[in-house]
Design an enzyme around this catalytic site. Structure first.
Site, mmCIF file in Angstrom:
data_model
loop_
_atom_site.group_PDB
_atom_site.id
_atom_site.type_symbol
_atom_site.label_atom_id
_atom_site.label_comp_id
_atom_site.label_asym_id
_atom_site.label_seq_id
_atom_site.Cartn_x
_atom_site.Cartn_y
_atom_site.Cartn_z
ATOM 1 N N MET A 111 1.223 -8.921 5.058
ATOM 2 C CA MET A 111 2.400 -8.798 5.785
ATOM 3 C C MET A 111 3.251 -7.666 4.919
ATOM 4 S SD MET A 111 5.279 -11.177 7.258
ATOM 5 C CE MET A 111 3.746 -12.564 7.103
ATOM 6 N N CYS A 112 4.001 -6.754 5.556
ATOM 7 C CA CYS A 112 4.639 -5.850 4.903
ATOM 8 C C CYS A 112 5.892 -5.715 5.226
ATOM 9 C CB CYS A 112 3.938 -4.229 5.227
ATOM 10 S SG CYS A 112 2.256 -4.396 4.890
#
Ligand SMILES: *[C@@H]1O[C@H](CO)[C@@H](O)[C@H](O)[C@H]1NC(C)=O
Ligand SMILES: *[C@@H]1O[C@H](CO)[C@@H](O)[C@H](O)[C@H]1NC(C)=O
Ligand SMILES: *[C@@H]1O[C@H](CO)[C@@H](O)[C@H](O)[C@H]1NC(C)=O
Ligand SMILES: *[C@@H]1O[C@H](CO)[C@@H](O)[C@H](O)[C@H]1NC(C)=O
Ligand SMILES: *[C@@H]1O[C@H](CO)[C@@H](O)[C@H](O)[C@H]1NC(C)=O
Length: 639
Positions: free
Chosen positions: A1-2
């Site tokens: 996840m960013c």
């Protein structure tokens, strides 16, 4: 996840950095601890400016710092995971693959058909340099967070981010609606000095006839929350963003429920594993359960295998095989949803790798145990309730001393662990007991969690958000030869059961709805609930879990799983004429039984806020839908 973020200014007097707060940056960095970069694009001729900020959590391929820029000055930020639809090789990073495909798009049609083909969660921001266009949006279910904020008219600034900070400017942040993808023509906006968005809404089919009505509906829905100086339109041409799932089958069969007719079949309608067995004796039911297992199994498999595992790690860091570290964790209450996911994960996670079962409990109020006889719940009742989560269970052993963290989910969690150990005794199952005190809850909510839940703000958001934050952090104790020792789950992927209740009529409100309006009413309710899951749950949960530098994955919201369940009439999925513990999520219970699970297959639905006992911990009088005073970003003593 960013963590991804973009600020756009049109003819602004202010430096673009002024629109990105240090708070926001700090929250973004926690989501993407492996790399942080910024890029500013100034287009003096057209007097617009863009700032792109990318923060990467590394999960696949080589670390790919963001934002990406190509030779033609296109810029890309990606917070997503491609599970299918576009090929991503084992050693490739999906950010690069997506960017490569986007750069090859020569028209809007190309871009829309690219996003139509994806399966998996995503949010993205793409700057198409040649057309001065900024594209952004969230996947069909809104499994990744994206917020927007529009400054006042004079500034003509606009900001997109995965997670916000405290908003100094005073303008509200809002979740970008997962109604489709958006485009801004920056050149046109800079010329007219006003913001205008084009929405490309999701449709089931490009030839969809009755689109007119619904399209304007979507347009109104999105437009009503925008400031008045921001214009929203839908492209009038026949461009199409095709939904990745099929529509819900609303067929209502005449056959009544198994236990309702006077002309009752052979099914014995008590809540027991034997009842499930009787259902499975029907060939049709058994076939459906097996098809469900197949499709859900594929969804879990993709989610546990799409992940970087260092082949040398075992020998280098952990010489003994039994100490290999966990890559996969499950948010685990011991209820049916989490049990089925854990049992399926077990089929695909390498055997020498442990699976972490994250089980959260909040300290029960002392007073709950020492209530006077005038109160409705005596301590006897409370204990009975804990030991016997099933309805109608009367003879629990009430003499057992219960520690204050022995909440309902802890008890079913321990029982669930035993079932999983029976299914696969050679797996290391780490049952992580996460005990949270009221003091810690208050402290962390104030420092962190309230910013993550924002812009949502109800008592329910608070309970669920806090419970999931502590659970997914994975810090607690595991039992080692009878001794509890501290443990912190290293797993970057956290599997969650969300989506099962919404699709399979798991909530008690579904029974109310069924009693009142029958199967037609239930169909409507289920369709509505899946439609709003982005704004009710998923954006929030993504912000919460992303804060630990971890990624949530939702097997029940896999596109193939949803399409399979949508293809079935509701009567095949649930039978609300049957009692709680059997009737809701019936098809999942049958699948669980087929997988070899036992007592957990007939546990009634219990929401995490009650199972973990966080609900009513701090106030008994509030309703779930009330605005939660504890989530106010600026509390009174800080003003
Ligand atoms: C991302 O993956 C591609 C292969 O698809 C690779 O060529 C590239 O070097 C990777 N990027 C980085 C920064 O590691
Ligand atoms: C609508 O789509 C057509 C066809 O791609 C394109 O030519 C036109 O510029 C679009 N209009 C807007 C307002 O984006
Ligand atoms: C159930 O009702 C149907 C239709 O009324 C009838 O044909 C059937 O014989 C009944 N079955 C039993 C077991 O009573
Ligand atoms: C956490 O709570 C459980 C009760 O569920 C208790 O047995 C355990 O000792 C507690 N752990 C710690 C470290 O307090
Ligand atoms: C809906 O369900 C009915 C009954 O099982 C089935 O006959 C029909 O083909 C289904 N429709 C779709 C579109 O799947």
């Amino acid at each position: 996840m960013c963590g991804i973020c973009c600020v756009v200014t049109l003819c602004s007097q202010h430096a673009i950095h002024d629109f990105l707060s240090e708070d926001t940056l700090c929250h973004l960095r926690r989501r993407g601890p492996d790399s942080s970069q910024q890029l500013i694009k100034t287009v003096p001729d057209l007097s617009y400016e863009c700032l792109f900020s990318g923060h990467v959590l590394h999960l696949r391929g080589l670390v790919t710092p963001q934002p990406l820029e190509d030779a033609n000055n296109n810029i890309f930020l990606w917070n997503g995971e491609i599970f299918s639809g576009v090929h991503v090789g084992n050693l490739e990073n999906d950010t690069e693959v997506m960017f490569r495909h986007l750069a090859l798009c020569s028209s809007e049609v190309d871009i829309l058909s690219l996003f139509s083909s994806l399966q998996g969660p995503w949010s993205f921001i793409y700057y198409e340099a040649a057309r001065h266009s900024l594209w952004f949006g969230r996947d069909y279910f809104g499994r990744r967070s994206l917020l927007w904020q529009f400054s006042n008219e004079a500034d003509s600034a606009f900001c997109l981010t995965s997670v916000s900070g405290c908003s100094e400017s005073g303008s509200q942040w809002q979740e970008v609606p997962a109604s489709g993808i958006f485009k801004i023509d920056l050149k046109a906006c800079a010329t007219t000095k006003s913001l205008s968005l084009t929405l490309f809404p999701w449709k089931y089919s490009c030839r969809e006839e009755a689109v007119e009505e619904r399209r304007f509906n979507v347009l109104d829905q999105v437009a009503k929350d925008l400031p008045s100086h921001v214009h929203l339109m839908v492209n009038e041409s026949k461009l199409c963003l095709r939904a990745p799932v099929i529509p819900l089958n609303k067929t209502v069969s005449k056959a009544s429920g198994a236990c309702s007719g006077s002309n009752s079949s052979n099914i014995n309608c008590v809540v027991s594993v034997e009842t499930l067995q009787e259902f499975l004796a029907e060939e049709h039911k058994k076939k459906l359960a097996c098809r469900f297992i197949d499709v859900l199994n594929e969804a879990v498999k993709r989610r546990v295998l799409c992940l970087f595992r260092d082949p040398d790690q075992k020998t280098r860091e952990f010489p003994s095989m039994s100490h290999k570290k966990a890559h996969i964790a499950v948010l685990f209450s011991g209820g049916i949803d989490s049990m089925v996911i854990a049992a399926l994960a077990d089929k695909h996670v390498p055997l020498e790798e442990p699976i972490d079962l994250l089980n959260v409990a909040f300290m029960m109020k002392k007073q709950a145990k020492h209530r006077g006889t005038t109160k409705r719940h005596t301590s006897h009742d409370v204990q009975l309730d804990l030991l016997c989560p099933q309805e109608g269970c009367q003879d629990g052993d009430t003499s057992t001393h219960l520690s204050s963290f022995d909440v309902p989910d802890r008890i079913t969690g321990r029982a669930g662990l035993k079932e999983l150990e029976a299914i696969n005794p050679s797996r290391t199952w780490n049952f992580v007991e996460i005990n949270v005190t009221l003091e810690e809850l208050k402290k962390v909510r104030k420092e962190r969690i309230k910013y993550l839940i924002y812009p949502l703000d109800t008592v329910l958001d608070d309970s669920i958000g806090c419970a999931i934050w502590f659970a997914s952090r994975g810090e607690g104790f595991i039992s080692n030869q009878g001794e509890l020792k501290p443990y912190k789950s290293p797993a970057k992927v956290v599997l969650m059961g969300i989506g099962a209740d919404e699709q399979l009529a798991g909530y008690s409100r579904h029974r109310v709805c069924f009693r009142k309006d029958g199967l037609e009413g239930l169909n409507k309710e289920l369709e509505m609930e899946l439609g709003r899951i982005s704004s009710r749950n998923l954006g929030r949960d993504d912000r919460i879990i992303g804060d630990h530098g971890k990624e949530a994955r939702f097997p029940f919201l896999d596109e193939d799983v949803v399409s399979f369940l949508n293809s079935l009439p509701v009567s095949e999925k649930a039978d609300l004429t049957l009692p709680r513990g059997i009737g809701e999520k019936l098809i999942l219970r049958l699948a669980a039984k087929e997988l070899g699970l036992t007592a957990s297959t007939v546990l009634p639905k219990r929401a995490v806020q009650f199972g973990s006992r966080i609900a009513k911990l701090e106030s008994n009088s509030e309703k779930a839908s009330d605005t939660c005073s504890r989530l106010k970003l600026l509390s009174v003593d800080e003003l």
